[in-house]
Design an enzyme around this catalytic site. Structure first.
Site, PDB file in Angstrom:
ATOM      1  NE  ARG A 230      -4.364  -1.571  -0.062  1.00 28.11           N
ATOM      2  CZ  ARG A 230      -4.381  -2.596  -0.639  1.00 28.11           C
ATOM      3  NH1 ARG A 230      -3.063  -2.866  -1.630  1.00 28.11           N
ATOM      4  NH2 ARG A 230      -5.322  -3.331  -0.899  1.00 28.11           N
ATOM      5  CG  ASP A 254       1.745  -2.593  -8.222  1.00 26.25           C
ATOM      6  OD1 ASP A 254       1.826  -2.303  -9.402  1.00 26.25           O
ATOM      7  OD2 ASP A 254       1.081  -3.243  -7.774  1.00 26.25           O
ATOM      8  CD  GLU A 259      -2.643   3.096  -5.206  1.00 23.11           C
ATOM      9  OE1 GLU A 259      -1.498   2.733  -5.114  1.00 23.11           O
ATOM     10  OE2 GLU A 259      -3.604   1.984  -5.516  1.00 23.11           O
ATOM     11  CG  HIS A 291      -2.816  -1.151  -7.022  1.00 29.58           C
ATOM     12  ND1 HIS A 291      -3.024  -0.480  -5.732  1.00 29.58           N
ATOM     13  CD2 HIS A 291      -2.978  -2.400  -6.495  1.00 29.58           C
ATOM     14  CE1 HIS A 291      -3.492  -1.179  -4.815  1.00 29.58           C
ATOM     15  NE2 HIS A 291      -3.345  -2.540  -5.327  1.00 29.58           N
TER      16      HIS A 291
HETATM   17  P1  NAI Z   1      -1.385 -11.219   4.997  1.00 33.94           P
HETATM   18  O1  NAI Z   1      -2.636 -10.966   5.942  1.00 33.94           O
HETATM   19  O2  NAI Z   1      -1.297 -12.541   4.445  1.00 33.94           O
HETATM   20  O3  NAI Z   1       0.092 -10.731   5.648  1.00 33.94           O
HETATM   21  C1  NAI Z   1       0.410  -9.531   6.158  1.00 33.94           C
HETATM   22  C2  NAI Z   1       1.454  -9.698   7.245  1.00 33.94           C
HETATM   23  O4  NAI Z   1       1.733  -8.488   7.590  1.00 33.94           O
HETATM   24  C3  NAI Z   1       0.983 -10.779   8.459  1.00 33.94           C
HETATM   25  O5  NAI Z   1       2.110 -11.583   8.463  1.00 33.94           O
HETATM   26  C4  NAI Z   1       0.750  -9.714   9.566  1.00 33.94           C
HETATM   27  O6  NAI Z   1       1.080 -10.487  10.739  1.00 33.94           O
HETATM   28  C5  NAI Z   1       1.977  -8.627   9.116  1.00 33.94           C
HETATM   29  N1  NAI Z   1       1.613  -7.486   9.845  1.00 33.94           N
HETATM   30  C6  NAI Z   1       0.759  -6.764  10.324  1.00 33.94           C
HETATM   31  N2  NAI Z   1       0.685  -5.870  11.194  1.00 33.94           N
HETATM   32  C7  NAI Z   1       2.130  -5.626  10.923  1.00 33.94           C
HETATM   33  C8  NAI Z   1       2.898  -4.778  11.435  1.00 33.94           C
HETATM   34  N3  NAI Z   1       2.619  -3.559  12.273  1.00 33.94           N
HETATM   35  N4  NAI Z   1       4.377  -4.797  10.967  1.00 33.94           N
HETATM   36  C9  NAI Z   1       4.856  -5.787  10.594  1.00 33.94           C
HETATM   37  N5  NAI Z   1       3.927  -6.426   9.769  1.00 33.94           N
HETATM   38  C10 NAI Z   1       2.585  -6.606   9.982  1.00 33.94           C
HETATM   39  O7  NAI Z   1      -1.544 -10.377   3.861  1.00 33.94           O
HETATM   40  P2  NAI Z   1      -1.227 -10.646   2.180  1.00 33.94           P
HETATM   41  O8  NAI Z   1      -2.047 -11.374   1.465  1.00 33.94           O
HETATM   42  O9  NAI Z   1       0.399 -11.253   2.210  1.00 33.94           O
HETATM   43  O10 NAI Z   1      -1.005  -9.117   1.755  1.00 33.94           O
HETATM   44  C11 NAI Z   1       0.078  -8.166   2.059  1.00 33.94           C
HETATM   45  C12 NAI Z   1      -0.504  -6.881   1.548  1.00 33.94           C
HETATM   46  O11 NAI Z   1      -0.306  -6.918   0.235  1.00 33.94           O
HETATM   47  C13 NAI Z   1      -1.807  -6.224   1.829  1.00 33.94           C
HETATM   48  O12 NAI Z   1      -2.002  -6.041   3.068  1.00 33.94           O
HETATM   49  C14 NAI Z   1      -2.293  -5.496   0.540  1.00 33.94           C
HETATM   50  O13 NAI Z   1      -2.011  -4.242   1.145  1.00 33.94           O
HETATM   51  C15 NAI Z   1      -1.074  -5.927  -0.359  1.00 33.94           C
HETATM   52  N6  NAI Z   1      -1.749  -6.067  -1.466  1.00 33.94           N
HETATM   53  C16 NAI Z   1      -1.405  -5.569  -2.889  1.00 33.94           C
HETATM   54  C17 NAI Z   1      -1.685  -5.981  -4.090  1.00 33.94           C
HETATM   55  C18 NAI Z   1      -1.451  -5.173  -5.271  1.00 33.94           C
HETATM   56  O14 NAI Z   1      -2.054  -5.583  -6.493  1.00 33.94           O
HETATM   57  N7  NAI Z   1      -0.283  -4.526  -5.290  1.00 33.94           N
HETATM   58  C19 NAI Z   1      -2.931  -6.953  -4.212  1.00 33.94           C
HETATM   59  C20 NAI Z   1      -2.991  -7.839  -2.979  1.00 33.94           C
HETATM   60  C21 NAI Z   1      -2.522  -7.392  -1.646  1.00 33.94           C
END
Ligand code: NAI
Length: 344
Positions: A230, A254, A259, A291
């Site tokens: 993000r 990305d 954005e 994105h």
């Molecule tokens: P997920 O929920 O599986 O993993 C997120 C990780 O971040 C978890 O392990 C969590 O413990 C950790 N986390 C939470 N708070 C934290 C903090 N304060 N400091 C460090 N780590 C922390 O989510 P996933 O599916 O891996 O997605 C990650 C991010 O990718 C999403 O939140 C989303 O913003 C982004 N995303 C971007 C896309 C794109 O097209 N560019 C598409 C899909 C997701």
């Protein structure tokens, strides 16, 4: 079942029409984003379907609630654009927790390789029959240290990919995984020791500007910063200053803090008004995709299928949906999902 579908793009429609049509979900496709001015388009609908740059704030939630809309169905994993605390007790919220974590992890590596091997420069040169190699020297990823912030679904897959390249992986996560060999370090150590840093955590009040001027000051000279999570995880002005000061070796983005009114639109031929993004894009060592990391056929199909399943499971039967979320989720005492109940 009628669902107002906001911020529709041509690539959204085929899969949503297919799965919606097969299951009696009538999507009303609107190109406009959801915000206070457009919320009235959902009048008469049971649900709204929204993406990352739609606004679901207090005012929008109140309007939707007054119109009798029962459900906000996010067709994304991230939900920082929804005021889930205000939605609690009014409108249920569902999301697509995973549709293809591979799509984002693979795009992250694509950006990294493009940047460190100067593919973006070489592509333009050879199109112009310029076969000079001057200025295209890259560096090996093998043996370099990558610091991964957030080791959930996407971060974990990116780590596997990096290991395949023979990289040393260190990671920081607020909630480290217990079932893994990942070497967790404190955030400060990650900033100081990494050659490459990649962000895979959600945007929260804690992670906003997790990379700011102070963090950049701790990093190695020549650091490569990648953000496919993000935009607001990085203070874009601080990033630009770090690049101008030649502290940051490269940035692969990305996502971008501002954005919402820019990405997914064609501004070619217009006077571009975001000076920070324009300056970042002008840098030879910055690569921006808009994105796009999620955008694979597999992901689009899974997003549509899961969103339709979420809508059906909410409106059918007992209304309990595994993918419902609220601000109490994960709180052991308050979370109702563990008890197989609706969030409220
Ligand atoms: P997920 O929920 O599986 O993993 C997120 C990780 O971040 C978890 O392990 C969590 O413990 C950790 N986390 C939470 N708070 C934290 C903090 N304060 N400091 C460090 N780590 C922390 O989510 P996933 O599916 O891996 O997605 C990650 C991010 O990718 C999403 O939140 C989303 O913003 C982004 N995303 C971007 C896309 C794109 O097209 N560019 C598409 C899909 C997701």
């Amino acid at each position: 079942m009628k669902v107002a579908f906001f911020d529709t793009k041509p690539y959204d429609k085929p899969a949503f029409e297919l799965y919606g049509g097969q299951n009696g979900v009538d999507f009303k496709f609107y190109e406009t984003k959801l915000n206070e001015d457009t919320a009235s388009l959902a009048d008469g609908c049971d649900a709204v379907c929204v993406f990352v740059n739609d606004t679901v704030n207090v005012a929008v939630i109140d309007k939707l609630y007054d119109m009798g809309v029962k459900l906000v169905a996010l067709r994304s994993a991230g939900y920082n654009n929804v005021d889930i605390e205000h939605a609690y007790g009014k409108i249920h919220v569902v999301h697509v927790p995973a549709y293809s974590p591979y799509s984002v992890a693979e795009h992250t590596m694509a950006l990294l390789l493009t940047s460190v091997r100067r593919i973006h420069k070489a592509y333009i040169r050879t199109k112009d029959f310029n076969f000079s190699l001057n200025g295209l020297t890259g560096f090996d990823l093998h043996g370099k240290t990558v610091g991964v912030i957030g080791t959930g679904k996407i971060g974990s897959i990116f780590i596997d990919i990096c290991r395949g390249f023979g990289m040393n992986v260190i990671a920081y996560d607020k909630f480290p995984r217990q079932d893994t060999e990942i070497r967790y370090v404190e955030l400060d150590e990650l900033f100081r020791s990494s050659d490459i840093i990649s962000l895979h955590c959600p945007l929260t009040s804690e992670t906003r500007h997790i990379i700011d001027a102070e963090a950049i000051a701790k990093m190695k000279k020549g650091i490569v910063v990648i953000n496919t999570s993000r935009g607001a995880l990085i203070d874009a002005e601080a990033l630009l200053s770090g690049i101008k000061a030649r502290k940051i070796g490269a940035a692969c983005l990305d996502v971008y803090e501002e954005e919402a009114d820019i990405f997914f639109q064609d501004f070619s031929g217009h006077i571009f008004s975001d000076d920070i993004l324009a300056r970042l894009i002008s840098m030879p060592n910055v690569i921006v995709t808009s994105h796009q990391a999620f955008l694979t056929e597999e992901a689009l199909d899974n997003i549509a299928k899961t969103t339709v399943d979420n809508i059906l499971s909410y409106f059918d039967g007992d209304g309990v949906c595994d993918n419902e979320l609220c601000y109490r989720c994960g709180n052991i005492e308050e979370c109702k999902k563990g008890k197989k109940q609706k969030c409220f």
